[in-house]
Design a protein around this motif. Sequence first.
Motif, PDB file in Angstrom:
ATOM      1  N   TYR A 166       0.810  -1.207   0.000  1.00 31.19           N
ATOM      2  CA  TYR A 166       0.000   0.000   0.000  1.00 31.19           C
ATOM      3  C   TYR A 166       0.851   1.268   0.000  1.00 31.19           C
ATOM      4  CZ  TYR A 166      -3.759  -3.263   1.188  1.00 31.19           C
ATOM      5  OH  TYR A 166      -4.644  -4.315   1.189  1.00 31.19           O
ATOM      6  N   GLU A 167       2.020   1.202   0.608  1.00 33.65           N
ATOM      7  CA  GLU A 167       2.909   2.366   0.592  1.00 33.65           C
ATOM      8  C   GLU A 167       3.354   2.678  -0.834  1.00 33.65           C
ATOM      9  OE1 GLU A 167       3.568   4.360   2.971  1.00 33.65           O
ATOM     10  OE2 GLU A 167       2.813   3.265   4.723  1.00 33.65           O
ATOM     11  N   LYS A 168       3.607   1.648  -1.627  1.00 40.30           N
ATOM     12  CA  LYS A 168       3.999   1.862  -3.020  1.00 40.30           C
ATOM     13  C   LYS A 168       2.835   2.421  -3.832  1.00 40.30           C
ATOM     14  CE  LYS A 168       7.680  -1.610  -3.359  1.00 40.30           C
ATOM     15  NZ  LYS A 168       8.129  -2.849  -4.057  1.00 40.30           N
ATOM     16  N   ILE A 169       1.630   1.923  -3.551  1.00 39.08           N
ATOM     17  CA  ILE A 169       0.445   2.464  -4.245  1.00 39.08           C
ATOM     18  C   ILE A 169       0.284   3.943  -3.907  1.00 39.08           C
ATOM     19  CG2 ILE A 169      -2.062   2.347  -4.434  1.00 39.08           C
ATOM     20  CD1 ILE A 169      -1.851  -0.655  -3.833  1.00 39.08           C
ATOM     21  N   ALA A 170       0.429   4.277  -2.632  1.00 40.66           N
ATOM     22  CA  ALA A 170       0.287   5.669  -2.209  1.00 40.66           C
ATOM     23  C   ALA A 170       1.348   6.554  -2.862  1.00 40.66           C
ATOM     24  CB  ALA A 170       0.377   5.759  -0.690  1.00 40.66           C
ATOM     25  N   ALA A 171       2.572   6.045  -2.958  1.00 38.85           N
ATOM     26  CA  ALA A 171       3.644   6.820  -3.588  1.00 38.85           C
ATOM     27  C   ALA A 171       3.335   7.090  -5.050  1.00 38.85           C
ATOM     28  CB  ALA A 171       4.969   6.078  -3.435  1.00 38.85           C
ATOM     29  N   TYR A 172       2.805   6.069  -5.728  1.00 39.34           N
ATOM     30  CA  TYR A 172       2.411   6.242  -7.134  1.00 39.34           C
ATOM     31  C   TYR A 172       1.314   7.294  -7.242  1.00 39.34           C
ATOM     32  CZ  TYR A 172       0.591   5.208 -11.789  1.00 39.34           C
ATOM     33  OH  TYR A 172       0.165   5.318 -13.087  1.00 39.34           O
ATOM     34  N   ASN A 173       0.299   7.169  -6.391  1.00 37.89           N
ATOM     35  CA  ASN A 173      -0.838   8.081  -6.473  1.00 37.89           C
ATOM     36  C   ASN A 173      -0.417   9.527  -6.224  1.00 37.89           C
ATOM     37  OD1 ASN A 173      -2.260   5.748  -6.841  1.00 37.89           O
ATOM     38  ND2 ASN A 173      -3.638   6.004  -5.104  1.00 37.89           N
ATOM     39  N   VAL A 174       0.450   9.729  -5.249  1.00 39.39           N
ATOM     40  CA  VAL A 174       0.912  11.087  -4.945  1.00 39.39           C
ATOM     41  C   VAL A 174       1.647  11.688  -6.135  1.00 39.39           C
ATOM     42  CG1 VAL A 174       2.591  12.386  -3.580  1.00 39.39           C
ATOM     43  CG2 VAL A 174       0.971  10.883  -2.431  1.00 39.39           C
ATOM     44  N   GLU A 175       2.519  10.916  -6.724  1.00 38.84           N
ATOM     45  CA  GLU A 175       3.297  11.429  -7.845  1.00 38.84           C
ATOM     46  C   GLU A 175       2.389  11.747  -9.034  1.00 38.84           C
ATOM     47  OE1 GLU A 175       6.813  12.956  -9.139  1.00 38.84           O
ATOM     48  OE2 GLU A 175       6.357  12.078  -7.185  1.00 38.84           O
ATOM     49  N   TYR A 176       1.396  10.913  -9.246  1.00 42.11           N
ATOM     50  CA  TYR A 176       0.450  11.187 -10.330  1.00 42.11           C
ATOM     51  C   TYR A 176      -0.318  12.477 -10.070  1.00 42.11           C
ATOM     52  CZ  TYR A 176      -3.475  10.698 -13.535  1.00 42.11           C
ATOM     53  OH  TYR A 176      -4.409  10.936 -14.515  1.00 42.11           O
ATOM     54  N   LEU A 177      -0.856  12.612  -8.873  1.00 45.67           N
ATOM     55  CA  LEU A 177      -1.665  13.786  -8.554  1.00 45.67           C
ATOM     56  C   LEU A 177      -0.857  15.069  -8.661  1.00 45.67           C
ATOM     57  CD1 LEU A 177      -3.660  12.401  -5.487  1.00 45.67           C
ATOM     58  CD2 LEU A 177      -4.559  12.857  -7.762  1.00 45.67           C
ATOM     59  N   LYS A 178       0.398  15.027  -8.267  1.00 43.46           N
ATOM     60  CA  LYS A 178       1.245  16.221  -8.334  1.00 43.46           C
ATOM     61  C   LYS A 178       1.421  16.707  -9.762  1.00 43.46           C
ATOM     62  CE  LYS A 178       4.139  15.538  -4.209  1.00 43.46           C
ATOM     63  NZ  LYS A 178       5.511  15.195  -3.723  1.00 43.46           N
TER      64      LYS A 178
END
Length: 606
Positions: A137-149
Amino acid sequence: MYSKITVILFFSFVSLASFSQEAKVTIDLSMQKFIGAESELKREKYFNIHSSFSSWDLASHADVLFDQLDINFGRTFGGPSPFQKSKTQVPKPSEAKARGINTAKHWKNAPLFKKYKTNDLIITDHPANAFQLNMDYEKIAAYNVEYLKNAFPIMPKYYEVMNEPFVHSKDYVKTWAETDAVILEMTKLHKVIADKIHAEIPDIMVGGYSSAWPEVDRKNFDHWNTRMKSFMDTAGESMKFFATHLYDGRNVTGNYNYRSGSNSEAILDLIETYSYKKWGIVKPHLISEYGYTSKGLLGKPHSPELNGVCLKSYNNILMSLLDKPDRLLKSIPFIVGEGNWFYKDKKKNPDGHPYPWVIVKKNKDGVKEFTDLKKFYELWKGVSGKRVDVISSNPDIQVNAFIQEKKAYIALNNLHDKALNTTLAFLRKSKEYIQSSTLRRLYTTDAGIPKLVYFTDYDFTKDIVLKSGETVILECNLTETPLKSKITENNYYSKTYLQKVEAKKTIQFTIDNVTTGKKGRAAIKMGIGRAHDLSKKPQIVINGKPVEVPENWAGYDQKSREQFFGVINIPFDIRHTIKGENKIDITFPDTGGHVSSVILNIEKIE
């Protein structure tokens, strides 16, 4: 084929209780009303379409929809979608950045972007694209943050991690017995993502869980305990809002029933009360979809009758949500743009019919035209301003009123299945400020066809007979803006909730930090879930003073449901309330069911 017969059968199946056939609506145009700190009607909270300014479909209709009707954007499936390509691995943040940059170009190039861009927008994802079991889940969150930015030229204000995830929990396992574990994992993902996004992108609010089927009282509130309560216990601390979908009919599963009226009130009150119990505050709602739905509607010819049913549900639920501006971030009637993707879906729509909830449909000859759902926005066109005091003697007649400079808008809606004669009574010489008025009426004919009609130079001194399911707006031209006094409504919560009912055993609810006064109104909002043959009229005592419980509530008798679950609004003399701690005692004559929530509502004249 979804026909008029289907609609009529549905309405007869859930026929409403026959209560009083009259109502009195009292209006004081000189008294500005606040609900919490909110008085101004914020149209972006209520008058939205389930689409975004990235839509190319709506560009040719922009002048009508967004300029003339002042429709706001609501929600789009434009989230990070980490599992859009692969279901077996989490892509790297570098891939999220590259994909996000390309997405941002799409948004900037959209024809609506320059003029209509806004941050007041919800983004979400389909569960299959947002979640997979046994992933980091930490990797999913990291992906999502980078996408949103990188994906949004203007950052959306709201992010729902997944759309209606729990009803898709069976997609990940073989048996229903295994779905509780999936729901817990989906919940954990919400928390991890929310914590990381809030830390790195403070301009976006993350929440969930976008409940598709808030049948919270099912199996003696087991559905509540294993769904929303569990979500709030596990991820709620990290949520900025709680998202719920309110549908009349049947959304995904469950029985045909009405959410509108007392049932939706009970659902939202329970969420608010548990929020207060856990954190001492009421975290706000996000109603990211509402309206009418059912199985069997997809792939059928366009139905004006279905549009008529939807319009009733939109207005029923909207009128209730208008009463919650202090604890509601945004609400979206489920009305989409052209739905061009649906014409291409050969599996669900082999004959190429329009999506049932479009505002613009395409005929077989390719010609596009507005559907009757446009009437929802036409009815509410221009309604804005400061809230003014208006009350109804009958909970089946919902009321709201606003003043914008020298115009007043008085909205009435009939939840009943019969026509109700409604008398308008104007207080403190309010009538004298009215120069002229226009009445807008939105109703369905005997054949189920929606009609929106206007009556100019309307004689507002006459009673209005509201048809079943009809919404009217009385638009008044005023000689001046007459606001001279103030009334403030606040809701106070007990940390006692969801109490089992035993015959003649008193349940006590303590409500602290109450601010009250000698002038105004007070009510107890009692949420109960009980078998239909059990009493809905307990003995109630507040601070030692007995209170009479009415035999009417907003909406139908709920006989189509397994049990009654709704809020009964119990008005009483405000002088029975005291500053600080108030005690409410409730005693039923019979055993069974629960008191789900008790809220003290005080409207204080200042």
